[in-house]
Design a protein around this motif. Structure first.
Motif, PDB file in Angstrom:
ATOM      1  N   LYS A  86       0.821  -1.219   0.000  1.00 51.50           N
ATOM      2  CA  LYS A  86       0.000   0.000   0.000  1.00 51.50           C
ATOM      3  C   LYS A  86       0.852   1.265   0.000  1.00 51.50           C
ATOM      4  N   GLU A  87       2.075   1.153   0.536  1.00 46.73           N
ATOM      5  CA  GLU A  87       2.930   2.342   0.607  1.00 46.73           C
ATOM      6  C   GLU A  87       3.728   2.471  -0.684  1.00 46.73           C
ATOM      7  N   ASN A  88       3.059   2.941  -1.728  1.00 52.31           N
ATOM      8  CA  ASN A  88       3.686   3.079  -3.036  1.00 52.31           C
ATOM      9  C   ASN A  88       4.241   4.490  -3.218  1.00 52.31           C
ATOM     10  N   LEU A  89       4.697   4.777  -4.435  1.00 49.62           N
ATOM     11  CA  LEU A  89       5.296   6.088  -4.729  1.00 49.62           C
ATOM     12  C   LEU A  89       4.285   7.218  -4.537  1.00 49.62           C
ATOM     13  N   ALA A  90       3.015   6.939  -4.872  1.00 47.42           N
ATOM     14  CA  ALA A  90       1.999   7.985  -4.714  1.00 47.42           C
ATOM     15  C   ALA A  90       1.836   8.354  -3.240  1.00 47.42           C
ATOM     16  N   ARG A  91       1.865   7.361  -2.358  1.00 50.93           N
ATOM     17  CA  ARG A  91       1.742   7.632  -0.925  1.00 50.93           C
ATOM     18  C   ARG A  91       2.950   8.412  -0.412  1.00 50.93           C
ATOM     19  N   LYS A  92       4.130   8.078  -0.898  1.00 50.85           N
ATOM     20  CA  LYS A  92       5.332   8.801  -0.478  1.00 50.85           C
ATOM     21  C   LYS A  92       5.244  10.269  -0.901  1.00 50.85           C
ATOM     22  N   LYS A  93       4.690  10.513  -2.093  1.00 55.26           N
ATOM     23  CA  LYS A  93       4.535  11.902  -2.541  1.00 55.26           C
ATOM     24  C   LYS A  93       3.499  12.626  -1.678  1.00 55.26           C
ATOM     25  N   MET A  94       2.461  11.902  -1.252  1.00 56.96           N
ATOM     26  CA  MET A  94       1.454  12.510  -0.376  1.00 56.96           C
ATOM     27  C   MET A  94       2.079  12.939   0.950  1.00 56.96           C
ATOM     28  N   VAL A  95       3.004  12.125   1.472  1.00 55.40           N
ATOM     29  CA  VAL A  95       3.680  12.478   2.722  1.00 55.40           C
ATOM     30  C   VAL A  95       4.423  13.789   2.567  1.00 55.40           C
ATOM     31  N   ARG A  96       5.152  13.934   1.471  1.00 56.26           N
ATOM     32  CA  ARG A  96       5.896  15.182   1.243  1.00 56.26           C
ATOM     33  C   ARG A  96       4.940  16.361   1.082  1.00 56.26           C
ATOM     34  N   ASP A  97       3.825  16.134   0.403  1.00 53.20           N
ATOM     35  CA  ASP A  97       2.865  17.223   0.203  1.00 53.20           C
ATOM     36  C   ASP A  97       2.269  17.685   1.534  1.00 53.20           C
ATOM     37  N   VAL A  98       1.973  16.731   2.426  1.00 55.71           N
ATOM     38  CA  VAL A  98       1.426  17.098   3.736  1.00 55.71           C
ATOM     39  C   VAL A  98       2.432  17.920   4.522  1.00 55.71           C
ATOM     40  N   LEU A  99       3.696  17.493   4.526  1.00 51.89           N
ATOM     41  CA  LEU A  99       4.713  18.202   5.286  1.00 51.89           C
ATOM     42  C   LEU A  99       5.029  19.575   4.691  1.00 51.89           C
ATOM     43  N   VAL A 100       4.830  19.722   3.397  1.00 50.78           N
ATOM     44  CA  VAL A 100       5.080  21.026   2.762  1.00 50.78           C
ATOM     45  C   VAL A 100       4.109  22.078   3.292  1.00 50.78           C
ATOM     46  N   ARG A 101       2.868  21.673   3.540  1.00 56.56           N
ATOM     47  CA  ARG A 101       1.847  22.647   3.967  1.00 56.56           C
ATOM     48  C   ARG A 101       1.625  22.666   5.482  1.00 56.56           C
ATOM     49  N   VAL A 102       2.577  22.128   6.249  1.00 58.90           N
ATOM     50  CA  VAL A 102       2.436  22.118   7.699  1.00 58.90           C
ATOM     51  C   VAL A 102       2.320  23.532   8.253  1.00 58.90           C
ATOM     52  N   LYS A 103       3.150  24.440   7.790  1.00 62.94           N
ATOM     53  CA  LYS A 103       3.154  25.808   8.317  1.00 62.94           C
ATOM     54  C   LYS A 103       1.883  26.565   7.966  1.00 62.94           C
ATOM     55  N   GLU A 104       1.138  26.078   6.975  1.00 63.56           N
ATOM     56  CA  GLU A 104      -0.098  26.745   6.572  1.00 63.56           C
ATOM     57  C   GLU A 104      -1.320  26.185   7.292  1.00 63.56           C
ATOM     58  N   ASP A 105      -1.155  25.059   7.979  1.00 64.57           N
ATOM     59  CA  ASP A 105      -2.295  24.434   8.656  1.00 64.57           C
ATOM     60  C   ASP A 105      -2.702  25.265   9.875  1.00 64.57           C
ATOM     61  N   GLU A 106      -3.994  25.572   9.983  1.00 62.68           N
ATOM     62  CA  GLU A 106      -4.474  26.425  11.063  1.00 62.68           C
ATOM     63  C   GLU A 106      -4.301  25.755  12.429  1.00 62.68           C
ATOM     64  N   GLY A 107      -4.570  24.443  12.491  1.00 62.82           N
ATOM     65  CA  GLY A 107      -4.422  23.745  13.759  1.00 62.82           C
ATOM     66  C   GLY A 107      -2.995  23.746  14.271  1.00 62.82           C
ATOM     67  N   VAL A 108      -2.048  23.559  13.359  1.00 58.09           N
ATOM     68  CA  VAL A 108      -0.626  23.569  13.752  1.00 58.09           C
ATOM     69  C   VAL A 108      -0.208  24.973  14.163  1.00 58.09           C
ATOM     70  N   LYS A 109      -0.662  25.980  13.418  1.00 60.46           N
ATOM     71  CA  LYS A 109      -0.290  27.364  13.756  1.00 60.46           C
ATOM     72  C   LYS A 109      -0.844  27.778  15.111  1.00 60.46           C
ATOM     73  N   ASP A 110      -2.055  27.297  15.445  1.00 61.22           N
ATOM     74  CA  ASP A 110      -2.625  27.625  16.752  1.00 61.22           C
ATOM     75  C   ASP A 110      -1.775  27.048  17.879  1.00 61.22           C
ATOM     76  N   ARG A 111      -1.177  25.902  17.647  1.00 55.59           N
ATOM     77  CA  ARG A 111      -0.402  25.237  18.689  1.00 55.59           C
ATOM     78  C   ARG A 111       1.040  25.732  18.739  1.00 55.59           C
TER      79      ARG A 111
END
Length: 401
Positions: A252-277
């Motif tokens: 299940k952990e294919n190349l598409a999933r690995k790219k999704m992980v990078r995409d999530v981490l790229v937008r961490v600073k933009e996430d409202e929940g993370v910024k609140d914390r």
């Protein structure tokens, strides 16, 4: 030879080079066998630390004689629980040398005294044989039961600086692990639907950033990769999730999933929940770097080559245990950032303890609750239809209990 004892000894003295001393293994195995006889009434959460506590006790008793490197206890229990268990074992468990000293301090019986007076020649020959045998088999040195201060010395938060330690206090550790790491990991696991990987991922990041390299415990060579913490999180996530999914779910952990992980981490600073914390201040995001695939691959190679997967944080993950489950709860005031990452891992291990009644199938999650509500509504609708058709008596109570 007990495999858990060997593994515990290697974890307690990771800076020891070469094979473990036979005397150390023998004493730890002896204490473990003795504990099963004298300390058989342990709680379930304490039972998982029995072999570790016996190995720790053996290291403490032989550290001077065998010139052992610094002992670095990282028990599979919270410090408060483990310190009580360790003190209990230290008071209860003895060895042959300790028993011999106790016998030597006790006064001789009247029968033995009269025998010595009546036959001095026999006593002399017996003494000489005892001396000769004691020279052949020297007992292992022991120490008396330590005081309270000595017992808790290994578990103090602020340790004195010694050569080879990567940090000396919680403050130094906090400087190595930025504040945004915890919220970023929780966001990643939530978005990737792998909530049960959170404690293992937190423990992995803490180990890599704070502990000495397993293949180079003396710190002679620096890590091949420094910084790039978002890339480190992505690399560790892959190893943790693949092991938790097991052989059947690794595909299940294919190349598409690995790219999704990078995409999530790229937008961490933009996430409202993370910024609140974490906040918007620049110092709150100290250590943050943009994630690129080259850095992730570099960290993957570093983790494999330098043996980071051979440490407790990874070996404690059960193969095929699954990544689904209820996500870790978070408070609005950021209190979870003050919680030790090791304690989060300890709670996960205790929840999955052998023979524990707290199993996943008995835990009520939001998904299970929603599934039950759908089933209930469907059943009630079916009953109402059967009443309308005259199949059931309309006096039957179908209200929710």
């Amino acid at each position: 030879m007990s495999k858990p004892v060997i593994q515990a000894l290697n974890n307690l003295i990771p800076r020891h080079s070469g094979a473990l001393p036979p005397e150390l293994i023998e004493l730890a195995s002896s204490l473990l066998a003795q504990s099963r006889n004298k300390c058989s009434n342990l709680k379930q959460d304490e039972e998982i630390a029995r072999a570790y506590a016996c190995a720790n006790l053996a290291c403490e008793r032989l550290k001077t004689t065998l010139n052992l490197p610094p002992i670095e206890p990282r028990p599979p229990l919270p410090p408060r629980v483990y310190s009580k268990l360790y003190a209990y074992f230290d008071r209860t468990l003895t060895t042959s040398a300790a028993r011999n000293r106790a016998k030597a301090r006790s006064p001789p019986s009247k029968a033995s005294s009269s025998t010595l007076r009546s036959s001095p020649s026999k006593a002399t020959s017996s003494t000489s044989r005892t001396t000769a045998s004691s020279k052949q088999t020297q007992p292992l040195p022991q120490r008396l039961t330590p005081g309270k201060e000595k017992s808790f010395q290994s578990f103090r938060k602020n340790r004195t600086e010694r050569k080879g330690l990567r940090y000396t206090s919680n403050t130094d550790k906090d400087e190595r692990i930025p504040r945004w790491v915890g919220p970023a990991i929780r966001l990643l696991c939530r978005e990737m639907e792998t909530p049960r990987a959170v404690p293992h991922l937190l423990a992995g990041v803490e180990s890599v950033l704070c502990l000495p390299c397993p293949s180079d415990p003396n710190g002679e060579n620096e890590k091949g990769v420094e910084g790039k913490i978002p890339a480190l999180i992505a690399a560790l996530w892959f190893f943790v999730v693949v092991k938790m999914r097991g052989k059947e779910g690794q595909g299940k952990e294919n190349l598409a999933r690995k790219k999704m992980v990078r995409d999530v981490l790229v937008r961490v600073k933009e996430d409202e929940g993370v910024k609140d914390r974490v906040g918007d201040e620049e110092r709150s995001w100290e250590g943050w770097e943009e994630i690129v695939e080259k850095d992730v691959n570099a960290w993957r190679k570093e983790i494999v080559v330098k043996g980071w997967r051979e440490m407790d944080w990874f070996e404690n993950i059960e193969d095929g245990c699954g990544v689904d489950g209820e996500i870790q709860s978070e408070t609005d005031d950021g209190e979870d950032d003050d919680l030790s990452m090791s304690e989060e891992l300890g709670s996960e291990v205790r929840r999955r303890a052998t023979a524990s009644m707290i199993q996943e199938k008995y835990i009520m999650t939001p998904a299970k609750k929603k599934e039950y509500e759908e089933w209930r509504d469907m059943m009630l609708a079916g009953i109402d239809k059967m009443i309308e058709d005259g199949i059931l008596d309309d006096g039957m109570d179908t209200a929710e209990g």
